[in-house]
Design an enzyme around this catalytic site. Structure first.
Site, PDB file in Angstrom:
ATOM      1  N   SER A   1       0.740  -1.247   0.083  1.00 63.37           N
ATOM      2  CA  SER A   1      -0.057   0.149  -0.042  1.00 63.37           C
ATOM      3  C   SER A   1       0.843   1.133  -0.055  1.00 63.37           C
ATOM      4  O   SER A   1       1.888   1.301   0.403  1.00 63.37           O
ATOM      5  CB  SER A   1      -0.784  -0.124   1.146  1.00 63.37           C
ATOM      6  OG  SER A   1      -1.306   1.312   1.551  1.00 63.37           O
ATOM      7  N   CYS A   2       0.383   2.219  -0.481  1.00 63.50           N
ATOM      8  CA  CYS A   2       1.159   3.619  -0.525  1.00 63.50           C
ATOM      9  C   CYS A   2       1.366   4.199   0.723  1.00 63.50           C
ATOM     10  O   CYS A   2       2.391   5.023   1.025  1.00 63.50           O
ATOM     11  CB  CYS A   2       0.413   4.665  -1.588  1.00 63.50           C
ATOM     12  SG  CYS A   2      -1.192   5.078  -0.976  1.00 63.50           S
ATOM     13  N   GLN A   3       0.494   3.558   1.690  1.00 62.33           N
ATOM     14  CA  GLN A   3       0.805   4.200   3.126  1.00 62.33           C
ATOM     15  C   GLN A   3       2.100   3.526   3.653  1.00 62.33           C
ATOM     16  O   GLN A   3       2.367   3.679   4.895  1.00 62.33           O
ATOM     17  CB  GLN A   3      -0.423   3.932   3.942  1.00 62.33           C
ATOM     18  CG  GLN A   3      -1.510   4.790   3.850  1.00 62.33           C
ATOM     19  CD  GLN A   3      -2.494   4.459   2.611  1.00 62.33           C
ATOM     20  OE1 GLN A   3      -2.197   3.296   2.432  1.00 62.33           O
ATOM     21  NE2 GLN A   3      -3.347   5.217   2.050  1.00 62.33           N
TER      22      GLN A   3
END
EC number: 2.1.1.37
Length: 460
Positions: A101-103
């Site tokens: 995930s980009c997080q």
């Protein structure tokens, strides 16, 4: 002048591969979700060994649709890989695909060993464990997927750090932003892909097969230097696949209605519909959500292509008065039959979150329509609640886009793994493996693929 990075190869007089000699490189899918990337690689001739994801419903979907593979519910932030070895067995892995995930990226600390990894940050842990798993299984090739906005993090330094981190474990990688619609997916979805290998081979990306010369007209494209594959159309590509091309054969339904085992509205009217209906006799999971009053009003009064600005002002909540007319243009928007959809998110049931109103019916798009717009075939069935299914569909890499990438790298993977030469089944754009860190954010690709010609920076 910069060193020459881009060259192009055209596949002509393609020789079909004898099934008896069809090499099947083995793939492990990390952060697999329901299996969008896996299905694309499976369709391109790869063998899917396993898929790992923390979300149980996704793994149920993965195993249901990938009977040859093993699914594993696994938090990839957890260190150690003995349990993964126990599940997937002793087979060597030829390709690892997937993307955290980009997080999962922190701009406060490095991702590579030399810059100093901040492993105490759980956001970094996702990528670092992905990297550690690549280092553990040592595949010949990797495909790492994420959102284009990753290039914004810390003024591009995160992208450089990703390249550096892979280089430290022996992999040369190159990034490129691809528009799904340019590869036959009926959706204007842009994703960032890092393709890499540890064999010294050049890295390959698929050449566009579809396009629209008007799409980016008068539009300032972020990261245009990394988005030049496709980027329009010429006489050699087909038009983008539209919503109607994708979904007009599905039976109409009402808001809140669900059809399972229903008959199609008609015979396939487009090649895309025929492809989606392969191995399917009936329509499954064609379910539309119940709508709140504002969404229902928009789905009733708006014409194709219209949005919140075309609604009666007194029908909109006060918050809309604070939106500039040229902003949020996809909110409360009805899709157009003759165009691709916009990006399918996990909330495609809510008209207030994006352009998700059906072109002609008074509802938001159904689960099956969203799956088709993501290019999942109709026989691909999802496990879980409606909300969990939306999460799986919206988070997936479109299988047809994944298949294009898989087909682009297939000859190189077969050469590296099996020491055999096979001809490509599609045109490819090639990045030389001499790519350096300073080149990453300067990468430019040709606007069109040219036969046996090298493209230099000053020519683009």
């Amino acid at each position: 002048m910069f060193r020459r990075i881009w060259s192009s190869l055209m596949a002509r007089n393609v020789k079909k591969i004898d099934k008896k000699q069809h090499f099947k490189p083995k793939v492990l899918d990390l952060f697999s979700g329901a299996g969008g990337i896996s299905w694309g690689f499976h369709s391109a001739g790869f063998k899917i060994i396993g898929g790992l994801d923390y979300f149980g419903a996704s793994i149920e979907s993965f195993e249901k649709n990938m009977p040859e593979a093993v699914g594993m519910v696994r938090d990839l932030r957890k260190p150690g890989f003995d349990d993964v070895r126990d599940v997937i067995g002793t087979e060597d892995i030829d390709v690892i695909v997937g993307g955290p995930s980009c997080q999962g990226f922190s701009t406060s600390g490095g991702l590579s060993r030399t810059s100093g990894r901040d492993e105490s940050d759980p956001r970094n842990r996702l990528f670092i464990n992905y990297l550690d798993m690549v280092d553990e299984f040592r595949p010949s090739w990797i495909v790492f997927e994420n959102v284009p906005g990753l290039l914004l993090y810390n003024q591009g330094r995160v992208a450089i750090d990703i390249v550096r981190a892979f280089k430290e474990i022996g992999y040369s990688v190159a990034p490129m932003i691809l528009l799904a619609a340019d590869f036959g997916v009926p959706q204007l979805r842009r994703r960032l892909f890092f393709v890499g290998n540890r064999t010294g081979a050049d890295n390959c990306f698929p050449a566009a097969t579809h396009g629209n010369p008007e799409l980016w007209k008068n539009y300032s494209l972020p990261f245009a230097h990394l988005s030049r594959i496709g980027h329009g159309a010429n006489r050699e590509v087909a038009p983008h696949v539209s919503f109607a091309d994708a979904c007009s054969d599905l039976p109409p339904i009402e808001e809140g209605e669900e059809l399972n085992g229903a008959q199609y509205l008609c015979d396939p009217t487009t090649p895309y519909q025929a492809l989606m209906r392969t191995h399917s006799q009936t329509v499954e999971q064609h379910a539309a959500a119940d709508l709140p009053s504002l969404d229902r009003l928009a789905a009733t009064v708006l014409l194709e292509g219209q949005n919140w600005r075309n609604m009666p002002a007194n029908s909109l909540p006060a918050r809309f008065s604070r939106i500039r007319p040229y902003d949020a243009t996809t909110l409360l928007k009805r899709l157009s039959s003759g165009l691709p959809s916009y990006t399918i998110t996990t909330k495609f049931n809510e008209a207030t979150t994006g352009a998700f109103i059906h072109p002609t019916q008074a509802r938001t798009i159904s689960l099956r329509e969203a799956a088709r717009l993501q290019s999942f075939p109709d026989h691909f069935l999802f496990s879980g609640t409606a909300s969990q299914i939306r999460q799986q569909i919206g988070n997936a890499v479109p299988p047809i886009l994944a298949q294009a990438i898989a087909e682009a790298i297939y000859p190189s993977v077969v050469r590296d793994v099996f020491k055999e030469n096979v001809e490509s089944t599609r045109d490819s754009v090639v990045v030389e493996n001499s790519l350096t860190e300073s080149d990453i954010l300067k990468l430019k690709a040709p606007r069109r693929v040219r036969e046996q010609e090298e493209i230099t920076y000053d020519q683009v």
